[in-house]
Design an enzyme around this catalytic site. Structure first.
Site, PDB file in Angstrom:
ATOM      1  N   GLU A  72       0.807  -1.202   0.000  1.00  0.00           N
ATOM      2  CA  GLU A  72       0.000   0.000   0.000  1.00  0.00           C
ATOM      3  C   GLU A  72       0.852   1.270   0.000  1.00  0.00           C
ATOM      4  OE1 GLU A  72      -4.025  -1.696   2.051  1.00  0.00           O
ATOM      5  OE2 GLU A  72      -2.329  -1.358   3.379  1.00  0.00           O
ATOM      6  N   CYS A  85       3.139   8.573   1.367  1.00  0.00           N
ATOM      7  CA  CYS A  85       3.675   7.632   2.340  1.00  0.00           C
ATOM      8  C   CYS A  85       4.008   6.339   1.601  1.00  0.00           C
ATOM      9  CB  CYS A  85       2.629   7.407   3.430  1.00  0.00           C
ATOM     10  SG  CYS A  85       3.204   6.385   4.767  1.00  0.00           S
ATOM     11  N   CYS A  92       6.828  -6.656   7.648  1.00  0.00           N
ATOM     12  CA  CYS A  92       7.976  -6.156   8.407  1.00  0.00           C
ATOM     13  C   CYS A  92       8.343  -7.213   9.434  1.00  0.00           C
ATOM     14  CB  CYS A  92       7.617  -4.848   9.116  1.00  0.00           C
ATOM     15  SG  CYS A  92       9.000  -4.115  10.013  1.00  0.00           S
ATOM     16  N   CYS A  96       6.865  -4.760  16.017  1.00  0.00           N
ATOM     17  CA  CYS A  96       6.401  -3.791  17.015  1.00  0.00           C
ATOM     18  C   CYS A  96       4.982  -4.223  17.399  1.00  0.00           C
ATOM     19  CB  CYS A  96       6.431  -2.374  16.466  1.00  0.00           C
ATOM     20  SG  CYS A  96       8.099  -1.866  16.025  1.00  0.00           S
ATOM     21  N   CYS A  99       1.595  -2.517  15.817  1.00  0.00           N
ATOM     22  CA  CYS A  99       1.602  -2.173  14.389  1.00  0.00           C
ATOM     23  C   CYS A  99       1.010  -3.300  13.543  1.00  0.00           C
ATOM     24  CB  CYS A  99       3.034  -1.869  13.945  1.00  0.00           C
ATOM     25  SG  CYS A  99       3.223  -1.666  12.166  1.00  0.00           S
ATOM     26  N   CYS A 318      -1.756   5.536  10.086  1.00  0.00           N
ATOM     27  CA  CYS A 318      -0.483   4.981  10.567  1.00  0.00           C
ATOM     28  C   CYS A 318      -0.713   3.658  11.265  1.00  0.00           C
ATOM     29  CB  CYS A 318       0.168   5.912  11.584  1.00  0.00           C
ATOM     30  SG  CYS A 318       0.535   7.519  10.948  1.00  0.00           S
TER      31      CYS A 318
HETATM   32  N1  SAH Z   1       9.101   1.023  10.114  1.00  0.00           N
HETATM   33  C1  SAH Z   1       9.200   2.426  10.222  1.00  0.00           C
HETATM   34  C2  SAH Z   1       8.256   3.181   9.330  1.00  0.00           C
HETATM   35  C3  SAH Z   1       6.826   2.682   9.195  1.00  0.00           C
HETATM   36  S1  SAH Z   1       5.703   2.931  10.501  1.00  0.00           S
HETATM   37  C4  SAH Z   1       9.024   2.866  11.664  1.00  0.00           C
HETATM   38  O1  SAH Z   1       8.625   2.070  12.487  1.00  0.00           O
HETATM   39  O2  SAH Z   1       9.372   4.020  11.943  1.00  0.00           O
HETATM   40  C5  SAH Z   1       5.358   4.678  10.544  1.00  0.00           C
HETATM   41  C6  SAH Z   1       4.963   5.152  11.942  1.00  0.00           C
HETATM   42  O3  SAH Z   1       3.669   4.660  12.345  1.00  0.00           O
HETATM   43  C7  SAH Z   1       5.944   4.675  13.020  1.00  0.00           C
HETATM   44  O4  SAH Z   1       6.255   5.708  13.907  1.00  0.00           O
HETATM   45  C8  SAH Z   1       5.129   3.604  13.695  1.00  0.00           C
HETATM   46  O5  SAH Z   1       5.609   3.330  14.980  1.00  0.00           O
HETATM   47  C9  SAH Z   1       3.756   4.184  13.676  1.00  0.00           C
HETATM   48  N2  SAH Z   1       2.696   3.206  13.955  1.00  0.00           N
HETATM   49  C10 SAH Z   1       2.757   1.868  13.781  1.00  0.00           C
HETATM   50  N3  SAH Z   1       1.589   1.290  14.154  1.00  0.00           N
HETATM   51  C11 SAH Z   1       0.787   2.286  14.586  1.00  0.00           C
HETATM   52  C12 SAH Z   1      -0.566   2.335  15.056  1.00  0.00           C
HETATM   53  N4  SAH Z   1      -1.298   1.237  15.157  1.00  0.00           N
HETATM   54  N5  SAH Z   1      -1.078   3.536  15.383  1.00  0.00           N
HETATM   55  C13 SAH Z   1      -0.339   4.656  15.246  1.00  0.00           C
HETATM   56  N6  SAH Z   1       0.925   4.684  14.785  1.00  0.00           N
HETATM   57  C14 SAH Z   1       1.487   3.505  14.456  1.00  0.00           C
HETATM   58 FE1  SF4 Z   2       7.898  -2.535  11.293  1.00  0.00          FE
HETATM   59 FE2  SF4 Z   2       5.572  -1.512  12.109  1.00  0.00          FE
HETATM   60 FE3  SF4 Z   2       7.658  -1.621  13.779  1.00  0.00          FE
HETATM   61 FE4  SF4 Z   2       7.701   0.122  11.730  1.00  0.00          FE
HETATM   62  S1  SF4 Z   2       6.271   0.134  13.457  1.00  0.00           S
HETATM   63  S2  SF4 Z   2       9.387  -1.259  12.402  1.00  0.00           S
HETATM   64  S3  SF4 Z   2       6.614  -1.101  10.164  1.00  0.00           S
HETATM   65  S4  SF4 Z   2       6.594  -3.400  12.904  1.00  0.00           S
END
Ligand code: SAH
Ligand code: SF4
Length: 347
Positions: A72, A85, A92, A96, A99, A318
């Site tokens: 996406e 974006c 990934c 995290c 996420c 996000c």
């Molecule tokens: N992998 C990279 C970039 C992609 S995520 C990273 O982690 O920075 C982009 C942003 O969205 C990151 O700051 C991530 O922590 C945040 N994010 C991930 N899951 C989320 C959620 N469920 N709600 C809000 N922000 C989220």
């Molecule tokens: Fe990967 Fe999501 Fe963590 Fe970013 S926030 S490093 S996309 S698992």
């Protein structure tokens, strides 16, 4: 292919300026050269599977990368800018816990072509249709961890900023990372782009629960790399992203701790209210808590913004990007929805 240098600029102008992918239409090339290009290179772009437009104008495109994988790309229009974006991986591997992309597991890296094609397809969709909108900024904040796919992401960052490519100003191209310390140092040597760091917690104990990568690179080592990244760069600031999760990291004490932690780093703080997705055990924060958090940061002298939730009606916000792919690692099946139980791998 032994051609003169200016041919490269001409070819890029066709592709990124005129959206011309057919080498036979490169009219300033000889017929022989056109054929040679066609014999050697492939300009196939990912197929557009779907386009969803949110009530707030956000657009999400699902792009087919191969028969098993789709990713996406999201366009977020604002008053004076339009942000794209971009995704860097299918899924990934960093897990995290809050996420949706992490919850899907990792399938594969995107190639440089697949990364830059997202910008190309989006720009074409926006400018060549009825919607006359512009992309002014690119953020590597889609699916995946861009610095875990460093060698393919770097050339894409270069094409984004090249005058013969998309010509974005350095500071308008942002790499977001969950904290791969060696790659942050390498990026500092290789590309003058903006850096966003996903911090989410003011101490190691809490950050480890949210970002498992913290066990490998703790906050201390991450912040040292951040200091180096901005050292000697005029007006440069790191953006610290802090996903505010209800009852987890949204307390006043955590805000105070954060302001102390970042004291000596030129930075701004971007609060992202947690966006829920199916199967998550976390909750969105109370709006008052987010305000309070912001006030504390601002009172301590930080620029602190709250990222508006955009496109959540089309699952484009996000942390909601999941794409469509076969989870070859089958981690969802092996470990269930509780992502904290999954092993950490950096691939
Ligand atoms: N992998 C990279 C970039 C992609 S995520 C990273 O982690 O920075 C982009 C942003 O969205 C990151 O700051 C991530 O922590 C945040 N994010 C991930 N899951 C989320 C959620 N469920 N709600 C809000 N922000 C989220
Ligand atoms: Fe990967 Fe999501 Fe963590 Fe970013 S926030 S490093 S996309 S698992």
């Amino acid at each position: 292919m032994g051609e003169q240098r200016f041919r490269a600029a001409q070819a890029m102008k066709w592709i990124y300026g005129d959206y011309q992918l057919d080498f036979h239409q490169f009219t300033n090339f000889s017929k022989d050269l056109r054929q040679k290009m066609a014999d050697h290179f492939d300009t196939t772009v990912p197929e557009l599977i779907s386009e969803h437009v949110s009530n707030d104008g956000t657009i999400k495109w699902l792009l087919k990368m191969d028969s098993d994988n789709a990713i996406e790309t999201v366009y977020i229009p604002e008053k004076n800018r339009g942000t794209l974006c971009v995704s860097s991986q299918v899924g990934c591997s960093l897990n995290c816990t809050f996420c949706a992309t992490g919850a899907q597991g990792f399938n594969r890296h995107l190639s440089t072509a697949e990364i830059i094609a997202q910008v190309w397809v989006a720009a074409k969709q926006l400018n060549h249709g009825t919607k006359n909108r512009r992309i002014t900024n690119v953020v590597m904040m889609g699916m995946g961890e861009p610095l875990a796919n460093y060698d393919r992401v770097l050339p894409a960052l270069n094409i984004m900023r090249d005058d013969h490519g998309f010509g974005f100003a350095n500071k308008r191209v942002t790499v977001s990372t969950s904290g791969l310390v060696p790659q942050i140092r390498q990026l500092n040597k290789d590309a003058d782009v903006s850096l966003a760091v996903s911090l989410h917690a003011p101490n190691d104990a809490l950050r480890e629960q949210l970002v498992p990568l913290n066990k490998k690179y703790n906050i201390d080592s991450l912040l040292s790399a951040c200091r180096e990244f901005v050292a000697g760069k005029k007006k440069a600031r790191i953006t610290f992203e802090y996903t505010v999760i209800g009852g987890v990291n949204d307390g006043a004490q955590q805000a105070h701790d954060l302001t102390r932690l970042l004291r000596d780093i030129p930075c701004k703080i971007n609060l992202i209210p947690f966006n829920p997705f199916p199967g998550t055990r976390f909750q969105s924060p109370n709006a008052k808590k987010v305000d309070q958090f912001k006030e504390i940061c601002m009172a301590a002298g930080y620029i602190c913004t709250v990222r508006k939730t955009r496109g959540d009606d089309i699952a484009a916000a996000c942390g909601q990007l999941a794409g469509e792919f076969m989870d070859r690692t089958r981690r969802s099946a092996m470990y269930g929805a509780d992502t904290s139980k999954r092993p950490l791998e950096v691939r």
